[in-house]
Scaffold this motif. Structure first.
Motif, PDB file in Angstrom:
ATOM      1  N   SER A  48      24.085  66.167 -34.973  1.00 10.95           N
ATOM      2  CA  SER A  48      24.330  64.874 -34.325  1.00 10.95           C
ATOM      3  C   SER A  48      23.449  63.834 -34.988  1.00 10.95           C
ATOM      4  O   SER A  48      22.322  64.127 -35.380  1.00 10.95           O
ATOM      5  CB  SER A  48      24.002  64.966 -32.842  1.00 10.95           C
ATOM      6  OG  SER A  48      24.101  63.698 -32.254  1.00 10.95           O
ATOM      7  N   ASP A  76      22.043  61.515 -33.494  1.00  5.19           N
ATOM      8  CA  ASP A  76      20.977  61.210 -32.537  1.00  5.19           C
ATOM      9  C   ASP A  76      20.106  62.458 -32.362  1.00  5.19           C
ATOM     10  O   ASP A  76      20.563  63.467 -31.816  1.00  5.19           O
ATOM     11  CB  ASP A  76      21.644  60.818 -31.203  1.00  5.19           C
ATOM     12  CG  ASP A  76      20.637  60.428 -30.137  1.00  5.19           C
ATOM     13  OD1 ASP A  76      19.477  60.866 -30.231  1.00  5.19           O
ATOM     14  OD2 ASP A  76      21.015  59.696 -29.203  1.00  5.19           O
ATOM     15  N   VAL A 127      17.582  63.238 -30.450  1.00  2.00           N
ATOM     16  CA  VAL A 127      17.323  63.665 -29.059  1.00  2.00           C
ATOM     17  C   VAL A 127      18.562  64.349 -28.504  1.00  2.00           C
ATOM     18  O   VAL A 127      18.489  65.402 -27.861  1.00  2.00           O
ATOM     19  CB  VAL A 127      16.952  62.439 -28.180  1.00  2.00           C
ATOM     20  CG1 VAL A 127      16.790  62.850 -26.736  1.00  2.00           C
ATOM     21  CG2 VAL A 127      15.691  61.791 -28.694  1.00  2.00           C
ATOM     22  N   GLY A 128      19.725  63.741 -28.797  1.00  2.00           N
ATOM     23  CA  GLY A 128      20.990  64.311 -28.328  1.00  2.00           C
ATOM     24  C   GLY A 128      21.230  65.677 -28.951  1.00  2.00           C
ATOM     25  O   GLY A 128      21.741  66.585 -28.292  1.00  2.00           O
ATOM     26  N   ASN A 154      22.264  62.121 -22.234  1.00  3.78           N
ATOM     27  CA  ASN A 154      21.465  62.485 -23.397  1.00  3.78           C
ATOM     28  C   ASN A 154      21.425  61.447 -24.505  1.00  3.78           C
ATOM     29  O   ASN A 154      20.482  61.432 -25.281  1.00  3.78           O
ATOM     30  CB  ASN A 154      22.030  63.771 -23.990  1.00  3.78           C
ATOM     31  CG  ASN A 154      21.806  64.940 -23.061  1.00  3.78           C
ATOM     32  OD1 ASN A 154      20.854  64.941 -22.299  1.00  3.78           O
ATOM     33  ND2 ASN A 154      22.679  65.910 -23.117  1.00  3.78           N
ATOM     34  N   PHE A 155      22.474  60.635 -24.629  1.00  2.00           N
ATOM     35  CA  PHE A 155      22.551  59.779 -25.812  1.00  2.00           C
ATOM     36  C   PHE A 155      22.128  58.345 -25.522  1.00  2.00           C
ATOM     37  O   PHE A 155      22.596  57.738 -24.558  1.00  2.00           O
ATOM     38  CB  PHE A 155      23.971  59.775 -26.368  1.00  2.00           C
ATOM     39  CG  PHE A 155      24.367  61.064 -26.989  1.00  2.00           C
ATOM     40  CD1 PHE A 155      23.708  61.531 -28.121  1.00  2.00           C
ATOM     41  CD2 PHE A 155      25.390  61.823 -26.466  1.00  2.00           C
ATOM     42  CE1 PHE A 155      24.074  62.721 -28.705  1.00  2.00           C
ATOM     43  CE2 PHE A 155      25.758  63.019 -27.045  1.00  2.00           C
ATOM     44  CZ  PHE A 155      25.102  63.470 -28.167  1.00  2.00           C
ATOM     45  N   GLU A 156      21.252  57.853 -26.383  1.00  2.00           N
ATOM     46  CA  GLU A 156      20.790  56.465 -26.301  1.00  2.00           C
ATOM     47  C   GLU A 156      21.969  55.498 -26.273  1.00  2.00           C
ATOM     48  O   GLU A 156      22.045  54.601 -25.444  1.00  2.00           O
ATOM     49  CB  GLU A 156      19.984  56.182 -27.571  1.00  2.00           C
ATOM     50  CG  GLU A 156      18.591  55.700 -27.325  1.00  2.00           C
ATOM     51  CD  GLU A 156      17.882  55.453 -28.636  1.00  2.00           C
ATOM     52  OE1 GLU A 156      17.185  56.374 -29.068  1.00  2.00           O
ATOM     53  OE2 GLU A 156      18.026  54.366 -29.213  1.00  2.00           O
ATOM     54  N   ALA A 183      17.648  61.432 -21.343  1.00  2.00           N
ATOM     55  CA  ALA A 183      16.996  62.275 -22.352  1.00  2.00           C
ATOM     56  C   ALA A 183      16.132  61.498 -23.363  1.00  2.00           C
ATOM     57  O   ALA A 183      15.096  61.996 -23.786  1.00  2.00           O
ATOM     58  CB  ALA A 183      18.042  63.102 -23.079  1.00  2.00           C
ATOM     59  N   PRO A 184      16.520  60.278 -23.776  1.00  2.00           N
ATOM     60  CA  PRO A 184      15.640  59.557 -24.702  1.00  2.00           C
ATOM     61  C   PRO A 184      14.264  59.335 -24.064  1.00  2.00           C
ATOM     62  O   PRO A 184      14.182  59.267 -22.828  1.00  2.00           O
ATOM     63  CB  PRO A 184      16.352  58.217 -24.905  1.00  2.00           C
ATOM     64  CG  PRO A 184      17.759  58.451 -24.518  1.00  2.00           C
ATOM     65  CD  PRO A 184      17.753  59.523 -23.486  1.00  2.00           C
TER      66      PRO A 184
END
Lengths: 194, 313
Positions: A11, A13, A15-16, B141-143, B166-167
């Motif tokens: 991904s 991202d 963190v994702g 989870n995603f920014e 999550a960020p």
């Protein structure tokens, strides 16, 4: 996690990516699919937006026959089935009731089923297919991928055949060539062609 | 003037009525009582100087008294949907943890809160969230997704908001504009029960963030106090309207920071509540707005500040 031979989450991202590694591991563990899936590659990009999971199954479980979970003891007047694995008893009874009628299928206790002699041969009843776990396995694998994918990704395309599966999902309409463009390269990374 | 502080009493059923009488005699209020098999949990407000006395009396009964910063607050835990993707973990674990700190939590599962492009909030959801003291948004989870969908999910919400996702915290602060009151990073969509020390630490961080936000609100309230302390009005209602005792809700009257939610039908009971005397010559209608709640057919009481009524009970 898991004793998968290949497990990659990609991904843009970071963190994702970590979060989806954990989600996939948790879901596969919860649904008891770790032993079933051999390789799995997940790609998530929330910007496009797109979620792709492609993978290979380890082996498809074979059909369950009466001889797998019961001993068949033919007698003079009756055939006694001695059940050792209760999990398949309910589908077995359903089949026997449909075929011989409830009045001819006696169940004196949980682990014994008695049929009148002569209604069916020993070989035939031993080979009787009671359940096919691969049917539900397909559903389980697709359910697991729905469960892993972000919830808003409602537009999806799924495929599971001959040990290969993929699941593509997005919030927007999926382009017609998504499989050739995005899914096939993931299979190539795993060393197989779709 | 005695200062009432929120505390939780945990003990056995045996002789717990003595503790309830003691709190009553000391001029405290019991906001919530839970009886679970042999155990009793009392969420209450007691005078600060008397905490040691309660501890001493509770000691032979094996009861403990701990500070619980969220007693007397009603918090909405907002989950983008009620699908398996968001529940039971994260949202329920957050709600459970806030309850342990004394809050009354309600789960608000949005009908269409998922998806970054399609997420939205309907008027009922907006009004229900606005009836709480604070809303905790359990996001994903995603920014990119949080940045795109959060403006839609917060539209029309005027209660303080604490966002989890999550960020990390700094990223949440960067992407959420205009800013909200609290941020807890590192808690996204998690598919297992919160049990590892680092996960529990995140929940502690959330409780701190929520109490900090509510303390700020309490400080503002202290400058212009409410005409009556909500738990006091709660005691009066429980005392005078006997139908309340017949309700099977865990909290038939729910205390909030600035009001109460009474779980009686508005049409049949609103007038009775309005005309209820609080003290000589003052009725509930004089010091509070009694309005229908968007949550079922309940009654929502908003207590007016002293500056508006010139009455302090």
């Amino acid at each position: 996690m898991p004793p998968l031979n290949y497990f990659v989450v990609e991904s843009p991202d970071p963190v994702g990516k970590d979060a989806y590694e954990r989600i996939a591991a948790d879901v596969l563990q919860d649904l008891d699919l770790i032993k079933v899936i051999d390789r799995l590659h997940i790609y998530v990009d929330p910007k496009i937006p797109l979620f792709v999971a492609a993978g290979l199954l380890r082996h498809m479980p074979r059909a369950i026959r009466v001889s797998d979970f019961a001993n068949v003891n033919p007698g003079e007047k009756e055939i006694v089935l001695d059940i050792s694995e209760e999990a398949y008893l309910a589908p077995l009874l359903r089949i026997l009731w449909a075929r011989f009628g409830k009045e001819n299928v006696d169940q004196p206790d949980r682990f014994t089923v008695v049929l009148p002699a002569g209604v069916i041969g020993q070989k035939e009843i031993e080979q009787l297919v009671v359940a096919d776990p691969s049917e539900t396995l397909y559903k389980d694998v697709i359910y697991a991928l729905q469960y892993i994918a972000p919830e808003g990704f409602k537009v999806r395309r799924q495929y599971i055949r001959e040990g290969k599966f993929y699941y593509v999902a997005s919030e927007d309409t999926l382009p017609g060539d998504i499989v050739e463009r995005v899914v096939a390269p993931l299979f190539e990374k795993m060393g197989v062609t779709l | 003037m005695t200062t009432l502080v929120p505390v939780t009493f945990k003990g056995g059923v045996y002789r717990h009525d003595e503790i309830m009488d003691l709190i009553d005699d000391l001029g405290g209020y019991i906001v919530q009582k839970h009886v679970m098999a042999q155990d009793v949990v009392l969420q209450s407000f007691v005078p600060r100087d008397d905490i040691d006395l309660i501890r001493e009396i509770a000691k032979p009964l094996a009861g403990t008294v701990t500070e619980a910063p969220l007693v007397g607050t009603e918090i909405a835990v907002v989950s983008p949907s009620l699908e398996i993707h968001h529940l039971p973990h994260t949202a329920c674990d957050i709600a459970e943890y806030l309850r342990r700190s004394g809050a009354k939590t309600n789960m608000v599962g949005l009908a269409r809160g998922f998806g970054k492009r399609i997420a939205n909030l309907n008027d009922e959801e907006r009004d229900v969230i606005n009836e709480h003291d604070l809303a905790v948004y359990a996001l994903g989870n995603f920014e990119e997704c949080i940045q795109r969908k959060f403006p839609a999910l917060r539209q029309g919400i005027h209660v303080p908001i604490v966002v989890t996702g999550a960020p990390d915290r700094d990223a949440l602060i960067r992407i959420i504009d205009p800013p909200v009151e609290g941020y807890v990073g590192g808690v996204g969509r998690i598919m297992h029960r919160f049990k590892r020390p680092e996960e529990l630490a995140k929940l502690d961080e959330l409780v701190d963030e929520v109490s900090r936000t509510l303390d700020a609100r309490r400080d503002t309230l202290a400058k212009d106090p409410l005409s009556v302390f909500p738990p006091r009005l709660m005691a009066i209602i429980e005392d005078r309207i006997h139908e309340v005792s017949m309700l099977t809700h865990p909290t038939p009257v729910t205390a909030q920071m600035e009001g109460l939610r009474v779980k009686l039908p508005y049409d049949s009971y609103a007038d009775d509540v309005r005309s209820l005397p609080v003290t000589e010559g003052v009725t509930v209608g004089d010091i509070a707005d009694v309005t229908p709640s968007r949550m079922r057919n309940y009654i929502l009481i908003r207590i007016k500040p002293f500056s508006e009524t010139r009455i302090l009970v």
